[in-house]
Design a protein around this motif. Structure first.
Motif, mmCIF file in Angstrom:
data_model
loop_
_atom_site.group_PDB
_atom_site.id
_atom_site.type_symbol
_atom_site.label_atom_id
_atom_site.label_comp_id
_atom_site.label_asym_id
_atom_site.label_seq_id
_atom_site.Cartn_x
_atom_site.Cartn_y
_atom_site.Cartn_z
ATOM 1 N N ASP A 131 -17.702 7.334 -95.093
ATOM 2 C CA ASP A 131 -17.020 7.835 -93.615
ATOM 3 C C ASP A 131 -16.505 9.020 -94.034
ATOM 4 O OD1 ASP A 131 -17.283 5.108 -93.351
ATOM 5 O OD2 ASP A 131 -15.404 4.539 -93.036
ATOM 6 N N SER A 132 -16.752 9.924 -92.800
ATOM 7 C CA SER A 132 -16.297 11.307 -92.772
ATOM 8 C C SER A 132 -14.942 11.379 -91.792
ATOM 9 C CB SER A 132 -17.344 12.023 -92.167
ATOM 10 O OG SER A 132 -18.578 11.809 -93.050
ATOM 11 N N GLU A 133 -14.137 12.709 -92.375
ATOM 12 C CA GLU A 133 -13.255 13.240 -91.560
ATOM 13 C C GLU A 133 -13.452 13.602 -89.992
ATOM 14 O OE1 GLU A 133 -9.806 12.812 -91.748
ATOM 15 O OE2 GLU A 133 -10.345 11.625 -93.627
ATOM 16 N N PRO A 134 -12.756 13.276 -88.991
ATOM 17 C CA PRO A 134 -13.436 13.817 -87.702
ATOM 18 C C PRO A 134 -13.501 15.494 -87.639
ATOM 19 C CG PRO A 134 -11.867 12.080 -87.358
ATOM 20 C CD PRO A 134 -11.650 12.398 -88.836
ATOM 21 N N LYS A 135 -14.546 15.886 -86.840
ATOM 22 C CA LYS A 135 -14.810 17.283 -86.750
ATOM 23 C C LYS A 135 -14.136 17.776 -85.400
ATOM 24 C CE LYS A 135 -18.699 16.240 -89.768
ATOM 25 N NZ LYS A 135 -18.127 15.056 -90.257
ATOM 26 N N LEU A 136 -12.869 18.139 -85.475
ATOM 27 C CA LEU A 136 -12.347 18.272 -84.062
ATOM 28 C C LEU A 136 -12.637 19.650 -83.571
ATOM 29 C CD1 LEU A 136 -8.919 16.406 -84.510
ATOM 30 C CD2 LEU A 136 -11.030 15.560 -83.351
ATOM 31 N N PRO A 137 -12.585 19.984 -82.342
ATOM 32 C CA PRO A 137 -12.524 21.331 -81.952
ATOM 33 C C PRO A 137 -11.213 21.998 -82.101
ATOM 34 C CG PRO A 137 -12.970 19.878 -80.185
ATOM 35 C CD PRO A 137 -12.630 19.030 -81.285
ATOM 36 N N SER A 138 -10.991 23.418 -82.597
ATOM 37 C CA SER A 138 -9.907 24.085 -82.852
ATOM 38 C C SER A 138 -9.126 24.394 -81.472
ATOM 39 C CB SER A 138 -10.048 25.302 -83.497
ATOM 40 O OG SER A 138 -9.085 26.216 -83.703
ATOM 41 N N ILE A 139 -7.896 23.975 -81.441
ATOM 42 C CA ILE A 139 -7.216 24.064 -80.317
ATOM 43 C C ILE A 139 -6.095 25.339 -80.483
ATOM 44 C CG2 ILE A 139 -5.272 22.938 -78.738
ATOM 45 C CD1 ILE A 139 -8.037 21.736 -78.683
ATOM 46 N N SER A 140 -5.886 25.831 -81.567
ATOM 47 C CA SER A 140 -5.126 27.006 -81.837
ATOM 48 C C SER A 140 -5.490 28.351 -81.163
ATOM 49 C CB SER A 140 -5.158 27.382 -83.366
ATOM 50 O OG SER A 140 -4.586 26.297 -83.914
ATOM 51 N N VAL A 191 4.799 11.942 -89.479
ATOM 52 C CA VAL A 191 3.699 11.215 -89.529
ATOM 53 C C VAL A 191 2.349 11.694 -89.042
ATOM 54 C CG1 VAL A 191 2.798 9.034 -88.966
ATOM 55 C CG2 VAL A 191 5.214 9.121 -89.490
ATOM 56 N N ILE A 192 2.458 12.285 -87.886
ATOM 57 C CA ILE A 192 1.446 12.811 -87.319
ATOM 58 C C ILE A 192 0.619 13.960 -87.906
ATOM 59 C CG2 ILE A 192 0.590 13.950 -85.274
ATOM 60 C CD1 ILE A 192 2.592 12.365 -83.531
ATOM 61 N N SER A 193 1.587 14.827 -88.474
ATOM 62 C CA SER A 193 1.126 15.947 -89.340
ATOM 63 C C SER A 193 0.637 15.644 -90.871
ATOM 64 C CB SER A 193 2.338 16.980 -89.516
ATOM 65 O OG SER A 193 3.108 17.736 -88.177
ATOM 66 N N ASP A 194 1.360 14.604 -91.254
ATOM 67 C CA ASP A 194 0.703 14.211 -92.606
ATOM 68 C C ASP A 194 -0.679 13.608 -92.383
ATOM 69 O OD1 ASP A 194 3.274 15.042 -93.742
ATOM 70 O OD2 ASP A 194 3.898 12.740 -93.902
ATOM 71 N N MET A 195 -0.877 12.963 -91.184
ATOM 72 C CA MET A 195 -2.081 12.311 -91.008
ATOM 73 C C MET A 195 -3.206 13.038 -90.240
ATOM 74 S SD MET A 195 -0.926 8.184 -90.195
ATOM 75 C CE MET A 195 -2.430 7.629 -90.842
ATOM 76 N N GLY A 196 -2.967 14.294 -89.912
ATOM 77 C CA GLY A 196 -3.722 15.289 -89.260
ATOM 78 C C GLY A 196 -4.185 14.899 -88.150
ATOM 79 N N TYR A 197 -3.341 14.334 -87.285
ATOM 80 C CA TYR A 197 -3.570 13.862 -86.179
ATOM 81 C C TYR A 197 -3.337 14.782 -84.937
ATOM 82 C CZ TYR A 197 -4.394 9.163 -87.746
ATOM 83 O OH TYR A 197 -4.929 7.970 -88.497
ATOM 84 N N ALA A 198 -2.652 15.979 -85.089
ATOM 85 C CA ALA A 198 -2.271 16.929 -84.293
ATOM 86 C C ALA A 198 -3.036 17.418 -83.326
ATOM 87 C CB ALA A 198 -1.451 18.190 -84.931
#
Length: 423
Positions: A131-140, A191-198
């Motif tokens: 399984d791979s980590e999601p490759k999200l678009p950068s929002i910054s 919780v959200i920051s620790d799990m990388g969901y931001a």
């Protein structure tokens, strides 16, 4: 002269391949049966000798075992929209099944080195798909701000607005409510920051904010996401979780490592505008719809097989009607419940043949479709990670993986569900 010469184009091409792949190239031998050693095989043997390339043997596999050839032939007819008696249709070789080691040894008794090399190739393969980590678009927007910083600021801004409203209402429990909000906000943010969901939250917040600014009706939120104060403060939901004592842990739990589902309901008439906005924002090479696979159900399997076998329609319909209307019924279960189906199966009638083949084909993929709501959004070109295709009706690419596998390889799925009740 069909035989390969040293300066033949195929021979030159093979030299180029060997230069690229070095010891990782083999020439494949395939035989329909033990007696069929074609001129093509003689050419492959000569190529092997000329270029010192080892041989490997394989078998073309289209179905699992020899005894289901006729059923698979029916499936081929269903795919081609033809009947079994059509002489001009494409046919699968009867030998194209998953042969045992013993059968392969017998077939290539005179080419033991090819058999050994087939095993060698298998032992050299050690790749395990994980399984791979999601490759999200950068929002910054700013380089010095992380996605967690942006989410924190948006939530704090939303909280200040909420506290001002509470203050205007002259609520006697103002300070108590204010402290509860702050405490819950800090907990959820950690919780959200620790799990990388931001980044995920920001993507959803972005298109919902855009939709609301354009006057497109969006649902107030439902499901476990309604328990998050972050979603409430950044405008994804309109339901106040503390007021209704909703649990954040139903939405995100540190022990559950998959991305949480945010159910987004959009006006059905204007849903396409939100999808179009998403396409333009992230790029057509990074957004795709999700494929679905329709399988042959019990009744459909009977009707399809009956048609390709040219069994009279009345007989086929009678057989299909004997299958109970229960949701999720299988032919095996139907036969156990219906004595008349048991009699048919024991007979020599055409219906027995239909029923036997239908049992084998039940559950096979019959057609493809597009997921009603799900879209894949990636920060990298989709073709770097997954296969995609194009359908005649879709305005954007479609994944060749269905929903669960596409998430497992690191693609983020977001639901854009169109509802009539929001029109």
């Amino acid at each position: 002269n069909y035989l390969i010469k040293e300066d033949n184009l195929q021979s030159i091409f093979l030299k180029d391949l060997k230069n690229v792949f070095e010891e990782n190239i083999y020439l494949d031998l395939y035989r329909d049966n033990r007696l069929n050693k074609s001129l093509k095989e003689a050419n492959i043997l000569k190529l092997s000798y000329l270029h010192d390339i080892p041989l490997a043997c394989t078998n073309d596999i289209s179905f699992l075992s020899k005894d289901i050839y006729e059923a698979h032939d029916c499936l081929t007819c269903i795919n081609q929209s033809t009947v079994i008696t059509d002489e001009n249709r494409k046919k699968i070789n009867r030998e194209s099944y998953f042969k045992s080691s013993e059968e392969m040894y017998e077939l290539f008794y005179d080419r033991k080195e090819a058999i050994e090399n087939t095993v060698n190739i298998a032992t050299r393969c050690s790749f395990i798909l994980s399984d791979s980590e999601p490759k999200l678009p950068s929002i910054s927007i700013q380089k010095d701000l992380s996605e967690e910083d942006i989410l924190y600021e948006k939530a704090r801004t939303g909280l200040r607005k909420k506290i001002l409203i509470l203050n205007d209402c002259d609520n006697t429990n103002y300070n108590e409510i204010k402290n509860k909000y702050k405490e819950r906000l800090e907990y959820e943010l950690k919780v959200i920051s620790d799990m990388g969901y931001a980044g995920y939250f920001l993507i959803v917040s972005d298109f919902i904010t855009w939709a609301k600014e354009k006057g497109i009706p969006v649902g107030p939120g439902r499901g476990s996401g309604a328990g998050s104060i972050i979603l409430y403060l950044i405008g994804i939901t309109d339901i106040e979780p503390l007021r209704f004592n909703l649990f954040f842990e139903r939405f995100i739990n540190p022990e559950r490592m998959s991305y949480p589902d945010i159910d987004v309901d959009i006006c059905m008439d204007r849903r396409s505008e939100v999808i179009e906005y998403t396409l333009k924002k992230y790029g057509i090479d990074k957004v795709a719809q999700i494929i679905t696979f329709g399988t042959m159900k019990a009744k459909m399997a009977i009707k399809d097989v009956g048609r390709v076998l040219n069994v009279p329609l009345a007989k086929v319909n009678h057989l299909a009607k004997l299958v109970p209307e229960d949701l999720g019924i299988t032919l095996q279960k139907a036969i156990e419940l219906e004595p008349e189906l048991q009699k048919v199966l024991k007979s020599d009638l055409d219906e027995a043949r239909v029923l036997r083949f239908a049992q084998i084909l039940e559950g096979s993929i019959r057609n493809t479709g597009i997921h009603a709501a799900g879209l894949i959004i990636s920060g990298e070109p989709l073709t770097d990670h997954i296969p995609i295709c194009h359908t005649k009706d879709a305005k954007m690419p479609v994944t060749q993986y269905s929903m669960k596998p596409v998430e497992a390889v690191g693609m983020l799925k977001i639901d854009f569900l169109g509802l009539k009740t929001l029109t």
